[in-house]
Design an enzyme around this catalytic site. Structure first.
Site, PDB file in Angstrom:
ATOM      1  N   LYS A 144      41.792  44.519  37.798  1.00 28.39           N
ATOM      2  CA  LYS A 144      42.285  45.064  36.527  1.00 28.39           C
ATOM      3  C   LYS A 144      41.187  45.094  35.468  1.00 28.39           C
ATOM      4  O   LYS A 144      41.238  45.893  34.545  1.00 28.39           O
ATOM      5  CB  LYS A 144      43.498  44.286  36.050  1.00 28.39           C
TER       6      LYS A 144
HETATM    7  C1  LIG Z   1      47.734  44.445  39.808  1.00 33.29           C
HETATM    8  C2  LIG Z   1      47.265  44.002  41.154  1.00 33.29           C
HETATM    9  C3  LIG Z   1      47.570  44.709  42.333  1.00 33.29           C
HETATM   10  C4  LIG Z   1      48.470  45.938  42.332  1.00 33.29           C
HETATM   11  O1  LIG Z   1      47.878  47.047  41.721  1.00 33.29           O
HETATM   12  P1  LIG Z   1      48.793  48.307  41.261  1.00 33.29           P
HETATM   13  O2  LIG Z   1      47.876  49.162  40.484  1.00 33.29           O
HETATM   14  O3  LIG Z   1      49.893  47.719  40.433  1.00 33.29           O
HETATM   15  O4  LIG Z   1      49.296  48.953  42.501  1.00 33.29           O
HETATM   16  C5  LIG Z   1      47.046  44.272  43.539  1.00 33.29           C
HETATM   17  N1  LIG Z   1      46.276  43.167  43.608  1.00 33.29           N
HETATM   18  C6  LIG Z   1      45.958  42.439  42.504  1.00 33.29           C
HETATM   19  C7  LIG Z   1      45.132  41.217  42.660  1.00 33.29           C
HETATM   20  C8  LIG Z   1      46.432  42.829  41.240  1.00 33.29           C
HETATM   21  O5  LIG Z   1      46.132  42.098  40.163  1.00 33.29           O
END
Ligand SMILES: *Cc1c(COP(=O)(O)O)cnc(C)c1O
Length: 482
Positions: free
Chosen positions: A124
């Site tokens: 993120k």
């Molecule tokens: C947010 C997240 C996901 C999922 O990503 P999306 O964009 O919501 O599909 C997968 N793995 C981790 C570690 C995350 O923080």
């Protein structure tokens, strides 16, 4: 470049107009009216670019209302080796998202695209760090300020705080359940000493925090007066910032025009893999986009059967890959819009009526569902036992420790290997964040990047608050001076 709502009933908007917002007023999500196209020659010319300049090339096609020199300064400020400094020894930090070959499997290369080297050790940060700089820039230009209110059980909240810390014109009020996050997550957030970051530890559970955020957001007068905003996963700028690393991954995995690669994406709200879909629509030679889910398999069910069935909270499981524990995928509507040939009325009916009243929709046997393969999508699911076995297997075979979400990705990727087509699994977090499951799988503590040693011992800055909407509102008003 203009943006339209997936539900079809809004005036076209510019990038800057939708940057700070969330949903379109008709309840839809914003998408560009058409996807900009990148030619094979342009792709070859991009091989020599740094990540920051590649990000500029990709983003400039989507935000042409930001002057080019400003946008380039923003991407160069964001994508530096100092910000994304937590790569494993041996990986090339300068790549920002280094590509590591695990080995030969199923007649091809199985590779890991490292997206988790930023300040909170999860992918993120890739988008959120840019968002922090974009927000600061846009607010200064408009002479405005913004107070971000959010609820977190760990991951998203810390990524938002590390992106917004020290930014002019922005304050962050982040609610978290008091004493319910891991010591590591708590330390990550509460050790921030920046005066514009407010950690509110709410005496309750995560759902209480989320309910308070909803209640505050529904008080439209208060929301406008206090300039309250959010940074949730449907924000368009977050999605488009993620498009960049699909290009980077392709450039690192290939050495000539037209070569195909596949990506496997551990998925929850469908934001990450939606960015992959957009990269493919722009002309990036992607063979398959593999959607990996955990036990919360609403997306896997759809891609296998054509049935989209939103889960109730009682059917949403707490798993050891918690960032993928979702009951409905908030970015999925963007993909379905393309699947329906961009028919906003049809989409509005499916999401407003069928999802809200019948709990889902069924595209099985329709020509629309047939297009799923043409868009390259396949899927699979993984369980706690699969995660443990995959983490152990990779440790034994390749001497690498991966986190639980990435383990879901590896497990499902192996079910979709095509000889001669490199498979790039997106590494969405580093194992240090999920020490309990690593200990369960391997019997040892995961390694921590050097900058996180002893983080639990740093002084913490937070305020314990009762789970009462009025008290939270008063606290915010008392600290915004508005
Ligand atoms: C947010 C997240 C996901 C999922 O990503 P999306 O964009 O919501 O599909 C997968 N793995 C981790 C570690 C995350 O923080």
């Amino acid at each position: 470049m203009k943006y339209q709502s997936t539900r079809g009933h809004e005036m076209p908007q510019t990038f800057s107009e939708i940057l700070l917002g969330g949903l379109a007023p008709d309840g839809g999500l914003y998408l560009p009216r058409e996807y900009p196209q990148v030619t094979a020659d342009e792709l070859e010319a991009w091989r020599k670019l740094s990540y920051a300049d590649l990000a500029f090339e990709v983003l400039s096609r989507f935000c042409d209302d930001i002057p080019a020199e400003d946008l380039r300064a923003l991407t160069r400020k964001t994508y530096t080796a100092e910000v994304y400094c937590n790569a494993r020894p041996g990986d090339n930090t300068a790549d920002i998202t280094p590509l590591r070959t695990l080995g030969e499997e199923g007649g091809t290369r199985l590779q890991l695209l490292g997206l988790s080297n930023g300040p909170t050790l999860a992918f993120k940060d890739m988008a959120m760090q840019l968002l922090g700089n974009l927000f600061e820039y846009a607010l200064a230009r408009a002479g405005q300020e913004l107070n971000i209110l959010g609820a977190t059980s760990g991951d998203t909240g810390s990524a938002a705080e590390y992106a917004m810390r020290g930014k002019r014109g922005i304050r962050v009020f982040m609610l978290s359940p008091h004493r319910k996050m891991s010591a590591f997550q708590t330390a990550q957030m509460f050790s921030l000493q920046d005066p514009n970051i407010f950690n509110l530890a709410v005496e309750g559970v995560f759902d209480d925090c989320q309910d308070i955020v909803k209640a505050v957001s529904n008080d439209l007068d208060y929301k406008a007066r206090q300039k309250i905003g959010t940074v949730n996963s449907i924000n368009w700028a977050r999605v488009v910032a993620q498009v960049v690393y699909y290009f980077k991954g392709w450039l690192l995995a290939t050495d000539g025009p037209g070569q195909k690669v596949s990506f496997c994406v551990p998925s929850g709200n469908f934001g990450n893999v939606c960015a992959g879909h957009i990269a493919r629509m722009m002309g990036l030679p992607i063979d398959k986009l593999v959607v990996a889910t955990n036990e919360n398999d609403v997306l896997d069910e759809f891609f296998r059967t054509g049935t989209y069935r939103v889960r109730k909270s009682a059917e949403t499981y707490h798993t050891s890959s918690p960032s993928m524990d979702i009951s409905k995928a908030s970015n999925f509507e963007r993909f379905v819009f393309d699947l329906l040939g961009r028919d906003g009325d049809k989409l509005a009916k499916m999401f407003r009526e069928d999802v809200d009243t019948k709990g889902g929709f069924d595209l099985s046997g329709t020509p629309e569902f047939e297009r799923i393969r043409a868009f390259g999508f396949v899927s699979g699911r993984s369980t706690h036992e699969d995660r443990l076995a995959t983490i152990r297997g990779l440790s034994e075979r390749y001497g690498i420790t991966i986190d639980t979400h990435t383990a879901d990705g590896i497990k499902v990727a192996r079910e979709h290997l095509t000889p001669g087509v490199p498979m790039l699994v997106l590494e969405t977090a580093l194992p240090a964040k999920f020490a309990d499951t690593i200990r369960e799988a391997l019997g040892v503590e995961p390694e921590r990047p050097a900058s996180f040693e002893g983080i639990e011992n740093l002084p913490q800055r937070f305020e314990v608050m009762p789970a009462e909407v009025d008290r939270i509102k008063a606290y915010i008003a008392g600290h915004t001076g508005l």
